[in-house]
Design a protein around this motif. Structure first.
Motif, mmCIF file in Angstrom:
data_model
loop_
_atom_site.group_PDB
_atom_site.id
_atom_site.type_symbol
_atom_site.label_atom_id
_atom_site.label_comp_id
_atom_site.label_asym_id
_atom_site.label_seq_id
_atom_site.Cartn_x
_atom_site.Cartn_y
_atom_site.Cartn_z
ATOM 1 N N THR A 142 0.825 -1.209 0.000
ATOM 2 C CA THR A 142 0.000 0.000 0.000
ATOM 3 C C THR A 142 0.863 1.265 0.000
ATOM 4 N N SER A 149 -8.055 8.222 -0.962
ATOM 5 C CA SER A 149 -9.137 7.268 -0.729
ATOM 6 C C SER A 149 -9.845 6.935 -2.031
ATOM 7 N N ASP A 150 -10.296 5.683 -2.154
ATOM 8 C CA ASP A 150 -11.067 5.240 -3.310
ATOM 9 C C ASP A 150 -12.313 4.533 -2.763
ATOM 10 N N PRO A 151 -13.359 5.314 -2.447
ATOM 11 C CA PRO A 151 -14.544 4.728 -1.801
ATOM 12 C C PRO A 151 -15.176 3.563 -2.568
ATOM 13 N N GLY A 152 -15.148 3.619 -3.886
ATOM 14 C CA GLY A 152 -15.722 2.524 -4.673
ATOM 15 C C GLY A 152 -14.961 1.221 -4.450
ATOM 16 N N ARG A 153 -13.647 1.293 -4.523
ATOM 17 C CA ARG A 153 -12.837 0.092 -4.278
ATOM 18 C C ARG A 153 -13.020 -0.395 -2.860
ATOM 19 N N GLU A 154 -13.036 0.528 -1.914
ATOM 20 C CA GLU A 154 -13.201 0.139 -0.518
ATOM 21 C C GLU A 154 -14.524 -0.590 -0.303
ATOM 22 N N LEU A 174 -3.840 11.287 -7.746
ATOM 23 C CA LEU A 174 -5.098 10.617 -7.416
ATOM 24 C C LEU A 174 -5.388 10.797 -5.932
ATOM 25 N N PRO A 175 -6.658 10.768 -5.556
ATOM 26 C CA PRO A 175 -6.994 10.926 -4.131
ATOM 27 C C PRO A 175 -6.506 9.740 -3.299
ATOM 28 N N LYS A 212 -0.227 6.845 -6.453
ATOM 29 C CA LYS A 212 -1.365 7.772 -6.409
ATOM 30 C C LYS A 212 -0.883 9.221 -6.336
ATOM 31 N N HIS A 258 -1.266 7.398 2.771
ATOM 32 C CA HIS A 258 -1.343 7.973 1.428
ATOM 33 C C HIS A 258 -1.402 9.495 1.488
ATOM 34 N N ILE A 266 -5.039 5.095 4.309
ATOM 35 C CA ILE A 266 -5.388 6.423 3.793
ATOM 36 C C ILE A 266 -4.519 7.491 4.452
#
Length: 111
Positions: free
Chosen positions: A48, A63-68, A60-61, A55, A104, A101
């Motif tokens: 990670t 956090s990736d809420p969709g992946r999470e 890129l942000p 990222k 990141h 996160i």
């Protein structure tokens, strides 16, 4: 002298009762599993960290809420299949993701 207490030069010292062999065996197994978990988490965080660097380079942000959300659903199924409480698995995953996160965000702040 009372039962369960040994008397030494410094006074009474509680004695430790012997550990039954089955309990010792189970504890040894738990210790081995804990060691494996620590090593697996270290490997996960190495990966990670690399994701965080990528990222940041790509703006890129963190956090990736969709992946999470997809990961939570996948891990809940895995937990159920393994006989692990899926609520616990989700809470554990949320804790790990929050730390990732944070890492990141720290990486992005350094770029």
């Amino acid at each position: 002298m009372s039962e369960g207490v040994a008397v030494g030069a410094g006074g009474s010292v509680p004695t430790v009762p012997p550990v039954p062999p089955e309990l010792a065996r189970l504890r040894h197994s738990i210790d081995n599993i804990d060691s494996a978990l620590v090593h697996l988490m270290a490997e996960r965080f190495k990966a990670t960290q690399q994701v965080g660097v990528l990222k940041a380079a790509l703006a890129l942000p963190a956090s990736d809420p969709g992946r999470e959300a997809r990961q939570v659903a996948r891990l809940r199924v895995l937990a159920e299949d393994a006989g692990l409480d899926p609520v616990f698995a989700e809470k554990f995953f949320a804790f790990v993701v929050a730390e990732v996160i944070r890492h990141h965000e720290d990486i992005a702040a350094q770029v």
